[in-house]
Design a protein around this motif. Sequence first.
Motif, PDB file in Angstrom:
ATOM      1  N   ILE A   7       0.714  -1.111  -0.096  1.00  0.00           N
ATOM      2  CA  ILE A   7       0.056  -0.026  -0.066  1.00  0.00           C
ATOM      3  C   ILE A   7       0.668   1.173   0.089  1.00  0.00           C
ATOM      4  O   ILE A   7       1.901   1.345   0.797  1.00  0.00           O
ATOM      5  CB  ILE A   7      -0.953   0.004   1.419  1.00  0.00           C
ATOM      6  CG1 ILE A   7      -1.958  -1.228   1.131  1.00  0.00           C
ATOM      7  CG2 ILE A   7      -1.753   1.139   1.154  1.00  0.00           C
ATOM      8  CD1 ILE A   7      -2.785  -1.346   2.183  1.00  0.00           C
ATOM      9  N   VAL A   8       0.696   1.992  -0.857  1.00  0.00           N
ATOM     10  CA  VAL A   8       1.452   3.444  -1.097  1.00  0.00           C
ATOM     11  C   VAL A   8       0.693   4.540  -0.477  1.00  0.00           C
ATOM     12  O   VAL A   8      -0.458   4.553  -1.380  1.00  0.00           O
ATOM     13  CB  VAL A   8       1.897   3.715  -2.455  1.00  0.00           C
ATOM     14  CG1 VAL A   8       2.678   4.820  -2.471  1.00  0.00           C
ATOM     15  CG2 VAL A   8       2.783   2.404  -2.989  1.00  0.00           C
ATOM     16  N   VAL A   9       0.995   5.335   0.264  1.00  0.00           N
ATOM     17  CA  VAL A   9       0.330   6.540   0.965  1.00  0.00           C
ATOM     18  C   VAL A   9       1.132   7.695   0.619  1.00  0.00           C
ATOM     19  O   VAL A   9       2.335   7.617   0.812  1.00  0.00           O
ATOM     20  CB  VAL A   9       0.085   6.295   2.404  1.00  0.00           C
ATOM     21  CG1 VAL A   9      -0.815   7.398   2.854  1.00  0.00           C
ATOM     22  CG2 VAL A   9      -0.865   4.758   2.589  1.00  0.00           C
ATOM     23  N   ALA A  10       0.543   8.885   0.412  1.00  0.00           N
ATOM     24  CA  ALA A  10       1.302   9.970   0.112  1.00  0.00           C
ATOM     25  C   ALA A  10       1.859  10.403   1.529  1.00  0.00           C
ATOM     26  O   ALA A  10       1.285  10.163   2.471  1.00  0.00           O
ATOM     27  CB  ALA A  10       0.421  11.107  -0.259  1.00  0.00           C
ATOM     28  N   ASP A  11       3.061  11.178   1.369  1.00  0.00           N
ATOM     29  CA  ASP A  11       3.790  11.640   2.591  1.00  0.00           C
ATOM     30  C   ASP A  11       2.784  13.047   2.909  1.00  0.00           C
ATOM     31  O   ASP A  11       2.775  13.361   4.327  1.00  0.00           O
ATOM     32  CB  ASP A  11       5.285  11.758   2.583  1.00  0.00           C
ATOM     33  CG  ASP A  11       5.952  10.829   2.165  1.00  0.00           C
ATOM     34  OD1 ASP A  11       5.582   9.598   2.658  1.00  0.00           O
ATOM     35  OD2 ASP A  11       6.767  10.798   1.317  1.00  0.00           O
ATOM     36  N   VAL A  37      -5.710   4.484  -9.329  1.00  0.00           N
ATOM     37  CA  VAL A  37      -4.425   5.196  -8.845  1.00  0.00           C
ATOM     38  C   VAL A  37      -4.224   4.792  -7.498  1.00  0.00           C
ATOM     39  O   VAL A  37      -2.911   4.172  -7.037  1.00  0.00           O
ATOM     40  CB  VAL A  37      -4.134   6.683  -8.940  1.00  0.00           C
ATOM     41  CG1 VAL A  37      -3.064   7.216  -8.386  1.00  0.00           C
ATOM     42  CG2 VAL A  37      -4.161   7.177 -10.463  1.00  0.00           C
ATOM     43  N   LEU A  38      -5.027   4.834  -6.602  1.00  0.00           N
ATOM     44  CA  LEU A  38      -5.014   4.522  -5.332  1.00  0.00           C
ATOM     45  C   LEU A  38      -4.426   2.958  -4.945  1.00  0.00           C
ATOM     46  O   LEU A  38      -3.731   2.591  -3.948  1.00  0.00           O
ATOM     47  CB  LEU A  38      -6.069   5.057  -4.287  1.00  0.00           C
ATOM     48  CG  LEU A  38      -6.434   6.430  -4.166  1.00  0.00           C
ATOM     49  CD1 LEU A  38      -7.762   6.699  -3.735  1.00  0.00           C
ATOM     50  CD2 LEU A  38      -5.412   6.912  -2.943  1.00  0.00           C
ATOM     51  N   LEU A  49      -3.168  12.348  -8.825  1.00  0.00           N
ATOM     52  CA  LEU A  49      -4.386  12.960  -7.635  1.00  0.00           C
ATOM     53  C   LEU A  49      -3.997  14.270  -7.229  1.00  0.00           C
ATOM     54  O   LEU A  49      -2.929  14.972  -7.254  1.00  0.00           O
ATOM     55  CB  LEU A  49      -4.032  12.163  -6.580  1.00  0.00           C
ATOM     56  CG  LEU A  49      -4.150  10.575  -6.684  1.00  0.00           C
ATOM     57  CD1 LEU A  49      -4.085   9.743  -5.209  1.00  0.00           C
ATOM     58  CD2 LEU A  49      -5.314  10.023  -7.491  1.00  0.00           C
ATOM     59  N   ASP A  50      -4.965  15.053  -7.008  1.00  0.00           N
ATOM     60  CA  ASP A  50      -5.301  16.537  -6.615  1.00  0.00           C
ATOM     61  C   ASP A  50      -5.895  16.312  -5.155  1.00  0.00           C
ATOM     62  O   ASP A  50      -6.626  15.487  -4.697  1.00  0.00           O
ATOM     63  CB  ASP A  50      -6.025  17.029  -7.591  1.00  0.00           C
ATOM     64  CG  ASP A  50      -6.465  18.559  -6.845  1.00  0.00           C
ATOM     65  OD1 ASP A  50      -5.546  19.293  -6.978  1.00  0.00           O
ATOM     66  OD2 ASP A  50      -7.653  18.403  -6.577  1.00  0.00           O
ATOM     67  N   GLU A  53      -7.752  -1.997   4.087  1.00  0.00           N
ATOM     68  CA  GLU A  53      -6.664  -1.972   4.549  1.00  0.00           C
ATOM     69  C   GLU A  53      -6.134  -0.680   3.941  1.00  0.00           C
ATOM     70  O   GLU A  53      -5.363   0.016   4.505  1.00  0.00           O
ATOM     71  CB  GLU A  53      -5.728  -3.264   4.027  1.00  0.00           C
ATOM     72  CG  GLU A  53      -6.135  -4.723   4.694  1.00  0.00           C
ATOM     73  CD  GLU A  53      -7.263  -5.135   3.618  1.00  0.00           C
ATOM     74  OE1 GLU A  53      -6.989  -4.955   2.443  1.00  0.00           O
ATOM     75  OE2 GLU A  53      -8.003  -5.663   4.232  1.00  0.00           O
ATOM     76  N   LEU A  54      -6.365  -0.474   2.742  1.00  0.00           N
ATOM     77  CA  LEU A  54      -6.015   0.802   2.138  1.00  0.00           C
ATOM     78  C   LEU A  54      -6.675   2.106   2.654  1.00  0.00           C
ATOM     79  O   LEU A  54      -6.144   2.906   2.745  1.00  0.00           O
ATOM     80  CB  LEU A  54      -6.265   0.577   0.369  1.00  0.00           C
ATOM     81  CG  LEU A  54      -5.934   1.649  -0.403  1.00  0.00           C
ATOM     82  CD1 LEU A  54      -4.366   2.186  -0.363  1.00  0.00           C
ATOM     83  CD2 LEU A  54      -6.261   1.680  -1.857  1.00  0.00           C
ATOM     84  N   ARG A  55      -8.002   1.857   2.710  1.00  0.00           N
ATOM     85  CA  ARG A  55      -8.617   3.012   3.342  1.00  0.00           C
ATOM     86  C   ARG A  55      -8.035   3.453   4.881  1.00  0.00           C
ATOM     87  O   ARG A  55      -7.853   4.454   4.998  1.00  0.00           O
ATOM     88  CB  ARG A  55     -10.002   2.818   3.556  1.00  0.00           C
ATOM     89  CG  ARG A  55     -10.828   3.771   3.921  1.00  0.00           C
ATOM     90  CD  ARG A  55     -12.388   3.694   3.897  1.00  0.00           C
ATOM     91  NE  ARG A  55     -12.876   3.775   2.648  1.00  0.00           N
ATOM     92  CZ  ARG A  55     -13.104   4.976   1.836  1.00  0.00           C
ATOM     93  NH1 ARG A  55     -13.105   6.233   2.232  1.00  0.00           N
ATOM     94  NH2 ARG A  55     -13.517   4.812   0.804  1.00  0.00           N
TER      95      ARG A  55
END
Length: 107
Positions: A8-12, A54-55, A68-69, A85-87
């Motif tokens: 899972i990739v999450v923005a910083d 994308v998410l 993403l914006d 898990e992603l949410r």
Amino acid sequence: MRRYAKPIVVADDLAMLNGRTSGVVTLPRHLDWSGTADYDLDNAGRIVDLYRTVLIEATKVADLHEFLDQATLARLWPSLWLAPELRRSWEERFPALRRADSEVTAA
């Protein structure tokens, strides 16, 4: 036996999400390998599809930054169907997303 789990990739930082908000965007093959990689961001259904894709498929934070914006993500967040898990990963990093989701659910 451990099941395959996609990372899972999450923005910083949500402020780094500076993707386009209108026009047609074509996702690269590593994000959308289905053959329908063109997304018309002026079409409500297609922008939801792009954000969800994308998410789910991002392999690096740069994918998130490029496509993403921040304001659009916050607006769409409550309506995006995502794996729990992603949410949870995104909402743990950015509690404001969780609040936006609760406000819509309670309304």
